[in-house]
Design a protein around this motif. Structure first.
Motif, short mmCIF file in Angstrom:
data_model
loop_
_atom_site.label_atom_id
_atom_site.label_comp_id
_atom_site.label_asym_id
_atom_site.label_seq_id
_atom_site.Cartn_x
_atom_site.Cartn_y
_atom_site.Cartn_z
N ALA A 201 0.82 -1.21 0.00
CA ALA A 201 0.00 0.00 0.00
C ALA A 201 0.86 1.26 0.00
CB ALA A 201 -0.93 -0.01 1.21
N GLU A 202 1.99 1.20 0.67
CA GLU A 202 2.85 2.38 0.80
C GLU A 202 3.90 2.47 -0.30
OE1 GLU A 202 2.69 2.40 5.73
OE2 GLU A 202 4.45 1.64 4.66
N ASN A 203 3.96 1.44 -1.15
CA ASN A 203 4.98 1.39 -2.21
C ASN A 203 6.38 1.55 -1.60
OD1 ASN A 203 5.94 1.14 -4.84
ND2 ASN A 203 5.92 3.35 -5.17
N GLY A 204 6.60 0.84 -0.50
CA GLY A 204 7.88 0.93 0.19
C GLY A 204 8.85 -0.14 -0.28
N VAL A 205 10.09 -0.05 0.21
CA VAL A 205 11.12 -1.02 -0.16
C VAL A 205 12.07 -1.19 1.02
CG1 VAL A 205 12.57 0.78 -1.20
CG2 VAL A 205 12.89 -1.61 -1.85
N TYR A 211 13.64 0.53 6.10
CA TYR A 211 12.45 0.52 5.24
C TYR A 211 12.24 1.92 4.69
CZ TYR A 211 7.50 0.22 3.94
OH TYR A 211 6.31 0.26 3.26
N LEU A 212 12.27 2.05 3.36
CA LEU A 212 12.20 3.35 2.70
C LEU A 212 10.86 3.55 2.04
CD1 LEU A 212 13.88 5.89 1.71
CD2 LEU A 212 14.26 4.56 -0.39
N THR A 213 10.25 4.71 2.31
CA THR A 213 9.03 5.11 1.62
C THR A 213 9.18 6.54 1.12
OG1 THR A 213 8.07 5.81 3.74
CG2 THR A 213 7.50 3.60 2.93
#
Length: 278
Positions: A201-205, A211-213
């Motif tokens: 949902a947050e398009n994080g990686v 954890y990068l958003t």
């Protein structure tokens, strides 16, 4: 390997005299020994330091005008593989200056995470623009979907733990039953599945830094569009050595010799200097 003087710089680049490198391939002995004009240079730098390096590797702006950056070392993990070979010295210097600004204002963890993620890293221009938009990235200390889910669940418990406790001690049996139901649900909570859902949902990686958003992506602005936006150009060819000027005595001697030669040509007789030789 870069020399010891370059340690600690945001970027170190191996600058090569391409004209000399081309001649190397015509000389097998030089090719075997890798003996051609190249030097590691630390960035940010100054015009004077660049001139010194170019002079040392023989890029003089007259006979040899071309240089080529063939390799990098950096203080930012994953940045090295994002930097293009053959880059412009002024642009590399501009990026190194921007990295120093980012380090002072934010630290380098978030920037390193963006580099590792590969987002906004298609070109040197993109990487420079990342340094201009650090407020658009958010880094959290989570390194897997399960860890992220557990982290958020713990935050929720901290926030709503008091509510559950009040329900457990409520005089209303329905409220106590509700508290027990919530507690049973917690024991079956799948933190990994919850984390994966939120990441999507947050398009994080997840990166080695955390954890990068991206936050407020609509505020991301490309402020840098190319070499013409470099604030402090440093590239310059080495200054040429001044040609030695003849002394006054040399000028007088040359004038005298020219006059004697001209006189002998008019009369058909040898000059005095020739008479002396005879």
């Amino acid at each position: 390997m870069a020399n010891e003087e370059s340690r600690g710089a945001p970027i170190r680049a191996l600058i090569v005299n391409t004209d000399d490198m081309a001649s190397m391939f015509a000389d097998l002995e030089r090719l075997r020994n890798s003996d051609f004009a190249r030097k590691w240079h630390s960035f940010p730098t100054t015009k004077e330091d660049i001139q010194a390096t170019l002079k040392e590797i023989g890029v003089d702006g007259v006979e040899h005008k071309q240089y080529y950056i063939t390799d990098y070392e950096t203080s930012v993990p994953a940045l090295r593989d994002r930097l293009p070979v053959g880059a412009d010295i002024d642009e590399i210097n501009h990026l190194a200056m921007r990295i120093e600004v980012v380090e002072k204002a934010y630290g380098l963890e978030t920037f390193a995470a963006v580099m590792e993620s590969g987002r906004h890293c298609e070109s040197l221009t993109d990487i420079i623009n990342v340094t201009e938009n650090m407020d658009c990235f958010y880094l959290q200390p989570s390194y897997s979907a399960e860890m992220y889910g557990e982290f958020l669940a713990t935050m929720a418990q901290d926030e709503f733990g008091g509510v559950i406790e009040r329900l457990e001690h409520s005089p209303d049996p329905d409220m106590r039953e509700l508290a027990g139901y919530i507690t049973r649900l917690e024991s079956h909570f799948d933190s990994a599945a919850y984390g994966r859902e939120l990441v999507q949902a947050e398009n994080g990686v997840f990166t080695d830094s955390g954890y990068l958003t991206e936050i407020n992506p609509g505020e991301y602005v490309d402020l840098y569009s190319g070499r013409h936006d470099v604030e402090y150009p440093v590239f310059a060819y080495p200054e040429r050595e001044p040609t030695a000027r003849p002394s006054v005595m040399d000028k007088l001697a040359a004038a005298k010799e020219a006059a004697e030669k001209q006189g002998s040509e008019r009369t058909g007789h040898p000059s005095k200097s020739h008479d002396a030789e005879l």
